[in-house]
Design an enzyme around this catalytic site. Structure first.
Site, PDB file in Angstrom:
ATOM      1  N   ASP A   1      -5.888   4.423  12.812  1.00 35.18           N
ATOM      2  CA  ASP A   1      -4.586   5.024  12.547  1.00 35.18           C
ATOM      3  C   ASP A   1      -4.677   6.295  11.699  1.00 35.18           C
ATOM      4  O   ASP A   1      -3.945   7.250  11.914  1.00 35.18           O
ATOM      5  CB  ASP A   1      -3.652   3.999  11.909  1.00 35.18           C
ATOM      6  CG  ASP A   1      -3.155   2.981  12.929  1.00 35.18           C
ATOM      7  OD1 ASP A   1      -3.041   3.359  14.115  1.00 35.18           O
ATOM      8  OD2 ASP A   1      -2.876   1.833  12.555  1.00 35.18           O
TER       9      ASP A   1
ATOM     10  N   ASP B   1       0.807  -1.219   0.000  1.00 36.18           N
ATOM     11  CA  ASP B   1       0.000   0.000   0.000  1.00 36.18           C
ATOM     12  C   ASP B   1       0.841   1.269   0.000  1.00 36.18           C
ATOM     13  O   ASP B   1       0.634   2.142  -0.832  1.00 36.18           O
ATOM     14  CB  ASP B   1      -0.962   0.007   1.196  1.00 36.18           C
ATOM     15  CG  ASP B   1      -2.161  -0.903   0.955  1.00 36.18           C
ATOM     16  OD1 ASP B   1      -2.633  -0.983  -0.194  1.00 36.18           O
ATOM     17  OD2 ASP B   1      -2.616  -1.552   1.923  1.00 36.18           O
TER      18      ASP B   1
HETATM   19  N1  ARG Z   1      -6.603  -1.944  16.668  1.00 35.44           N
HETATM   20  C1  ARG Z   1      -5.298  -1.473  17.010  1.00 35.44           C
HETATM   21  C2  ARG Z   1      -5.323   0.023  17.209  1.00 35.44           C
HETATM   22  O1  ARG Z   1      -6.204   0.678  16.739  1.00 35.44           O
HETATM   23  C3  ARG Z   1      -4.246  -1.879  16.031  1.00 35.44           C
HETATM   24  C4  ARG Z   1      -4.395  -1.321  14.656  1.00 35.44           C
HETATM   25  C5  ARG Z   1      -3.412  -1.858  13.661  1.00 35.44           C
HETATM   26  N2  ARG Z   1      -3.576  -3.265  13.579  1.00 35.44           N
HETATM   27  C6  ARG Z   1      -3.236  -4.067  12.584  1.00 35.44           C
HETATM   28  N3  ARG Z   1      -3.431  -5.318  12.738  1.00 35.44           N
HETATM   29  N4  ARG Z   1      -2.734  -3.635  11.474  1.00 35.44           N
HETATM   30  O2  ARG Z   1      -4.460   0.546  17.856  1.00 35.44           O
END
Ligand code: ARG
Length: 402
Positions: free
Chosen positions: A126, A16
């Site tokens: 994120d 990505d």
């Molecule tokens: N759910 C977690 C957070 O919001 C991790 C997010 C990233 N997780 C992943 N498996 N790519 O902090």
């Protein structure tokens, strides 16, 4: 006219973020893409990632070792806050975002870029953490998020990349989405999307299956100074070294796994697996030490602060005014959180079995049931009379006016 001329892109080396490079240039008219790959102790080799960015069309490719800053300025304050989102998730992924955002903004300033970019999609936390942290640090810079807008499936993304010389992932790519740094791993998607699916043993890397853990318990003494972890088994260690060593020790005993359904900020429930061995045990030990040295009212009040703090960090508000105000409260509470906690690790459990501190408020003369007891038992009577008075008055009134 493009959306921006010069862009600094947060780069992980994955498909990505690699595709973001030609996409920014060819679809959005960006003239210059500078990539920034952050070393957060995830254990990846950074040199191939640096080169891959250039091969994918980046004009400049930067690698920044942020591990020490990550642990000292983001993980450790969070330990002082005993931060656990929804009482369980120690924020191992969430804590990295405000730091990456900070460095993006710094590099953008150095290079005179007019925008920063990231490869987050529109469904996760994120993107919020990046966008809000960037806005807090530089409200005037643009944030571009191509993957949030391009609407390509995984296959289309790979095909798009191939047109610009980005190799498709060699091995059949894993069905999981994994985020990793020195604090731990977050694993989601694939079969985990079914909440009834038991995670396969193969997804874990930092924690042993109970079947493979030692048959003898292991003790580890963790020292704290003003709420910050400083030594393991009385050997002083720098923050990064302390976390690495403790990950190893704790993970060996199968401690540090979390399987949870969590509430994302964007309204979606998601199933996530975490491994964060050191962080989980450090919070447990830190909280125990606090119980020895904080007064009851500070300790109880802090629980509410911790809850809010965890939500703020999870929800991307690391650099917000409320978070800064809570930091000040938490720092004030930590001045006497200095001492040692003894943790027993055995077959997937971590148990605090002993604690000590010069600043301890535990008073044997008051606590003892033995002959040395200094507590004034008679004083209890008057205290209880006053303490119970409102309840007694209320009860009497209730009887008179049913
Ligand atoms: N759910 C977690 C957070 O919001 C991790 C997010 C990233 N997780 C992943 N498996 N790519 O902090």
């Amino acid at each position: 006219m493009g959306r921006a001329k010069k862009v600094v892109l947060a780069y992980s080396g994955g498909v990505d973020t690699s595709v973001c490079i030609p996409y920014l240039k060819h679809e959005w008219g960006v003239e210059e893409v500078i990539t920034l790959a952050a070393d957060l102790g995830q254990g990846d080799e950074l040199e191939p990632i640096r080169v891959k960015a250039l091969k994918s069309g980046a004009n400049e490719s930067i690698v920044a070792d942020l591990t020490t800053e990550f642990i000292e300025n983001y993980a450790f304050p969070s330990i002082q806050a005993n931060a656990l989102y929804e009482n369980r998730y120690p924020l191992s992924t969430a804590l990295a975002r405000p730091l990456i955002a900070k460095r993006l903004v710094e590099v953008a300033a150095e290079y005179g870029a007019d925008a920063v970019a990231h490869g987050c999609t529109g469904k996760g936390n994120d993107q919020v953490r990046f966008d809000v942290a960037i806005a807090a640090l530089n409200p005037d810079i643009k944030v571009l998020a191509p993957a949030r807008e391009w609407g390509m499936s995984r296959e289309e993304t790979i095909a798009y990349g191939e047109r610009y010389g980005i190799e498709s992932p060699v091995k059949k790519s894993s069905p999981y989405s994994i985020d990793r740094n020195l604090l731990g791993r977050s694993i989601e998607a694939g079969p985990l999307e079914d909440p009834w699916h038991e995670p396969l043993e193969e997804i874990y890397l930092l924690t042993q299956a109970i079947a493979n853990t030692p048959d003898e318990p292991e003790y580890v003494n963790i020292s704290f100074e003003q709420g910050l972890p400083t030594a393991l088994n009385d050997t002083p260690l720098a923050p990064v070294e302390l976390i690495s060593q403790l990950n190893e020790t704790v993970g060996r005993h199968g401690v540090g796994r979390i399987d949870m359904i969590e509430n994302r900020l964007v309204g979606i429930k998601s199933r996530e697996i975490y491994e964060a061995p050191a962080l989980i045990v450090l919070i447990q030990a830190h909280r125990d030490l606090e119980s020895l040295v904080l007064t009851a009212d500070v300790s109880h009040y802090k629980r509410g602060i911790e809850e809010t703090y965890s939500q703020l960090v999870y929800n991307g508000l690391w650099y917000s005014p409320l978070k800064l105000a809570l930091d000040a409260f938490i720092q004030q509470t930590q001045t006497r959180v200095t001492g040692k906690v003894r943790v027993k690790l055995f077959k997937g459990t971590a148990t605090v079995v002993a604690r000590q501190a010069e600043t301890s408020l535990y008073t044997p003369d008051l606590a003892t049931y033995g002959a040395d007891d200094q507590f004034d038992h008679k004083a209890a009577e008057g205290f209880i009379y006053v303490w119970g008075l409102p309840t007694r008055v209320w009860s009497q009134k209730l009887r008179q006016t049913p």
